[in-house]
Write an enzyme that holds these catalytic residues in place. Structure first.
Site, PDB file in Angstrom:
ATOM      1  N   HIS A   3     -53.449 -26.846 -58.143  1.00 38.90           N
ATOM      2  CA  HIS A   3     -52.275 -27.354 -58.050  1.00 38.90           C
ATOM      3  C   HIS A   3     -51.064 -26.645 -58.571  1.00 38.90           C
ATOM      4  CE1 HIS A   3     -54.940 -31.417 -57.238  1.00 38.90           C
ATOM      5  NE2 HIS A   3     -54.861 -30.489 -56.373  1.00 38.90           N
ATOM      6  N   GLU A   5     -48.978 -27.833 -61.143  1.00 36.46           N
ATOM      7  CA  GLU A   5     -49.032 -27.968 -62.575  1.00 36.46           C
ATOM      8  C   GLU A   5     -49.762 -26.743 -63.122  1.00 36.46           C
ATOM      9  OE1 GLU A   5     -48.895 -32.179 -61.030  1.00 36.46           O
ATOM     10  OE2 GLU A   5     -49.540 -30.297 -60.228  1.00 36.46           O
ATOM     11  N   SER A 121     -41.534 -19.027 -17.764  1.00 35.36           N
ATOM     12  CA  SER A 121     -40.898 -19.595 -19.001  1.00 35.36           C
ATOM     13  C   SER A 121     -40.550 -18.667 -20.039  1.00 35.36           C
ATOM     14  CB  SER A 121     -41.945 -20.683 -19.441  1.00 35.36           C
ATOM     15  OG  SER A 121     -43.088 -19.945 -20.120  1.00 35.36           O
ATOM     16  N   TRP A 123     -38.536 -15.580 -21.821  1.00 32.18           N
ATOM     17  CA  TRP A 123     -38.096 -16.536 -22.703  1.00 32.18           C
ATOM     18  C   TRP A 123     -36.806 -17.328 -22.212  1.00 32.18           C
ATOM     19  CZ3 TRP A 123     -42.111 -16.882 -25.971  1.00 32.18           C
ATOM     20  CH2 TRP A 123     -42.848 -15.577 -26.125  1.00 32.18           C
ATOM     21  N   ASP A 153     -50.283 -20.092 -20.925  1.00 39.40           N
ATOM     22  CA  ASP A 153     -49.407 -19.261 -21.497  1.00 39.40           C
ATOM     23  C   ASP A 153     -50.489 -18.324 -22.282  1.00 39.40           C
ATOM     24  OD1 ASP A 153     -47.419 -20.615 -20.764  1.00 39.40           O
ATOM     25  OD2 ASP A 153     -46.821 -21.440 -22.775  1.00 39.40           O
ATOM     26  N   ARG A 160     -46.271 -14.403 -36.847  1.00 39.47           N
ATOM     27  CA  ARG A 160     -46.167 -13.167 -36.996  1.00 39.47           C
ATOM     28  C   ARG A 160     -44.807 -12.598 -37.459  1.00 39.47           C
ATOM     29  NH1 ARG A 160     -48.039 -14.700 -32.084  1.00 39.47           N
ATOM     30  NH2 ARG A 160     -46.152 -14.427 -30.897  1.00 39.47           N
ATOM     31  N   LEU A 252     -48.844 -33.654 -23.175  1.00 41.80           N
ATOM     32  CA  LEU A 252     -49.299 -33.866 -24.701  1.00 41.80           C
ATOM     33  C   LEU A 252     -48.214 -34.526 -25.656  1.00 41.80           C
ATOM     34  CD1 LEU A 252     -51.213 -34.033 -27.106  1.00 41.80           C
ATOM     35  CD2 LEU A 252     -50.854 -31.595 -27.672  1.00 41.80           C
TER      36      LEU A 252
END
Length: 317
Positions: A3, A5, A121, A123, A153, A160, A252
């Site tokens: 953690h 702290e 698609s 880019w 795709d 990266r 989705l």
């Protein structure tokens, strides 16, 4: 994972004696994967602890503050609490709703399209926008897509060119596990975590095949013949994820929006138009009235290499 702290105290060494510690979340007071942070602060001799927000986890819920005060440490709470709640939104949602925070990213043309009528698609947006997306992936526990995007795709879904070694979990929702067993996700499943959320009715042979490749299989219930996205996020929350970055596809994304599960929305709009016969960024929502449309509040807008990045937050009812 240690953690914050404990990491800070190790870095401070003897200088922690009599110092003030500023923390965004109440120091834990129970033994989990690590010993209690409250005990570490006491042992280090910290004189004062400023806490932005209390921890709603029932295992903590004020007990960390009590432990500090009992040791004679001055405790202040509430400093920058709104900012802390924003930053800890994922953790807070796992405590209140049992699911991680979800950020939906959409990258499209000026007229809201993600591919031409033939499916091309790459880019739509430029290199600077894609680099920004990689940075966003790195700030989340997982990157999530649907099966159609995985098939179309053949993505890696990793981070990266940022010098990052720890990769986010890659999550694919695929009702029947009809994904390419020779694709990039399959070939890299032993090197980068791959979780497949599928229907309980998925073919046992495919379940075994993906497990043999190194993927983690998570069966969930269906709703209207599709994976229940609410159940899927609940499963991810139970598995310890607090922040999920969804990169589509359109079906989705529409399911998540319809279910009210999108907490933050990031859009990248490019300066080109593809027309009504191109593929839309969102699947059908079935809306008849504008008043039924989910709305988001704009929180950021800027130029990213010639594309426009706009960021939104869910407007709670």
């Amino acid at each position: 994972m240690r953690h914050a702290e404990v990491v800070a105290l190790d870095q401070a060494g003897p200088h922690a004696q009599g110092a003030t510690a500023y923390v965004t979340l109440e120091p834990c007071s129970h033994h989990g994967n690590t010993p209690p942070c409250a005990d570490a602060l006491v042992k280090a001799g910290v004189a004062r602890v400023v806490v932005a927000m209390a921890d709603p986890n029932p295992l903590v819920a004020g007990k960390g503050l009590e432990r500090l005060r009992a040791a004679g440490i001055e405790v202040e709470t509430g400093l920058c609490e709104a900012k802390a709640r924003h930053d800890h939104a994922g953790f807070l949602l796992t405590q209140s709703e049992g699911r991680p925070m979800l950020t939906l990213k959409l990258a499209n043309s000026f007229d809201g399209r993600i591919a031409t009528m033939t499916g091309e698609s790459r880019w739509i947006t430029g290199a600077a926008a894609r680099r920004e997306v990689h940075m966003m992936r790195a700030r989340h526990d997982a990157v999530m897509i649907g099966a159609a995007t995985a098939r179309a795709d053949d993505p890696m879904l990793d981070v990266r060119a940022l010098g990052i070694t720890k990769q986010p979990v890659r999550v694919v929702l695929s009702r029947g596990l009809d994904l390419p067993l020779g694709g990039k996700l399959a070939r890299s499943a032993r090197d980068v975590p791959l979780w497949l959320i599928h229907a309980k009715s998925a073919e046992p042979g495919l379940i075994s095949a993906w497990q043999g490749l190194g993927a983690r299989l998570i069966p969930v219930a269906q709703k209207a013949g599709q994976i229940d996205v609410y159940a899927a996020l609940q499963a991810l929350g139970q598995a310890g994820l607090t922040r999920v970055f969804c990169e589509g596809g359109g079906a989705l994304a529409a399911s998540l929006i319809s279910a009210g599960l999108v907490d933050r929305l990031v859009g990248f709009s490019a300066g080109l138009a593809l027309g009504a016969d191109a593929k839309p960024a969102l699947g059908p929502l079935g809306l008849e009235r504008l008043s039924d449309a989910p709305r988001f509040r704009l929180i950021g807008l800027r130029d990213v290499g010639g594309d426009v990045m706009h960021q939104w937050e869910c407007i709670l009812p």
